[in-house]
Design a protein around this motif. Structure first.
Motif, short mmCIF file in Angstrom:
data_model
loop_
_atom_site.label_atom_id
_atom_site.label_comp_id
_atom_site.label_asym_id
_atom_site.label_seq_id
_atom_site.Cartn_x
_atom_site.Cartn_y
_atom_site.Cartn_z
N LYS A 55 39.62 29.78 45.72
CA LYS A 55 41.02 29.95 44.97
C LYS A 55 42.26 29.42 46.02
O LYS A 55 43.36 29.79 45.87
CB LYS A 55 41.24 31.29 44.24
CG LYS A 55 40.24 31.34 43.42
CD LYS A 55 40.74 30.38 41.95
CE LYS A 55 39.91 30.56 40.75
NZ LYS A 55 40.33 29.74 39.83
N VAL A 63 30.74 35.78 45.00
CA VAL A 63 32.42 36.22 44.78
C VAL A 63 33.20 35.90 45.92
O VAL A 63 34.46 35.46 45.63
CB VAL A 63 32.52 37.87 44.66
CG1 VAL A 63 33.73 38.42 44.34
CG2 VAL A 63 31.69 38.24 43.19
N GLU A 64 32.54 35.96 46.93
CA GLU A 64 33.29 35.41 48.28
C GLU A 64 33.80 34.03 48.26
O GLU A 64 34.71 33.45 48.54
CB GLU A 64 32.41 35.76 49.46
CG GLU A 64 33.06 35.36 50.93
CD GLU A 64 32.25 35.64 51.95
OE1 GLU A 64 32.71 35.11 52.93
OE2 GLU A 64 31.09 36.06 51.97
N GLU A 107 38.50 39.92 39.01
CA GLU A 107 39.39 40.30 40.00
C GLU A 107 39.86 39.23 41.14
O GLU A 107 41.11 39.41 41.59
CB GLU A 107 39.06 41.32 40.59
CG GLU A 107 39.08 42.83 39.58
CD GLU A 107 38.49 44.11 40.30
OE1 GLU A 107 37.94 43.74 41.55
OE2 GLU A 107 38.75 45.18 39.64
N ASN A 108 38.98 38.38 41.21
CA ASN A 108 39.13 37.39 42.41
C ASN A 108 39.50 35.91 41.70
O ASN A 108 39.34 34.91 42.50
CB ASN A 108 38.18 37.45 43.52
CG ASN A 108 38.20 38.62 44.36
OD1 ASN A 108 39.00 38.61 45.06
ND2 ASN A 108 37.18 39.67 44.02
N VAL A 164 36.78 33.52 46.17
CA VAL A 164 38.09 33.76 46.60
C VAL A 164 38.53 32.57 47.85
O VAL A 164 39.58 32.21 47.56
CB VAL A 164 37.69 35.04 47.57
CG1 VAL A 164 39.01 35.28 48.65
CG2 VAL A 164 37.54 36.39 46.74
#
Length: 122
Positions: A69, A62-63, A96-97, A66
């Protein structure tokens, strides 16, 4: 582009793409930091899709989404989390990310080819 520290998964993914007979360049990175470095260093690297293993060393999936993006050249590239199971919490955080979805790692080549074929048609 596949970001995964498991070389067997990288190899299987590459073979699946070859079996699908699609004309794409297959690029790998061993972890999120390596992927971000590659994306920033090579302006010609413009993946059509990015698959990010949820649990890689140095930077979790997930990081990594981020950070991907934040790179304007690839911020609109579809990013999929890639994991051995679809953890709803991780999927929610990923979406969400900016992640499109989570792809569960296939148990065999045929299953992986079918999954990739569906995604590549998009």
């Amino acid at each position: 582009m596949l970001i995964d520290d498991d070389f067997d998964d990288q190899e299987m993914f590459g073979h699946a793409l070859k079996h699908l007979d699609v004309s794409v360049d297959y690029v790998t990175a061993n972890d999120g930091e390596h992927a971000i470095e590659k994306l920033k260093a090579d302006p010609k690297l413009n993946p059509y899709f990015i698959f990010v293993d949820v649990d890689t060393p140095k930077m979790k999936g997930v990081e990594c989404v981020v950070e991907i993006k934040k790179i304007s050249r690839v911020k609109n590239v579809p990013v999929y989390l890639y994991s051995t199971y679809a953890d709803p919490k991780i999927l929610k955080a990923g979406r969400e990310n900016g992640a499109v979805d989570i792809v569960v790692k296939a148990h065999n080549m045929k299953e992986l080819e079918q999954t990739l074929a569906k995604i590549l048609k998009q």
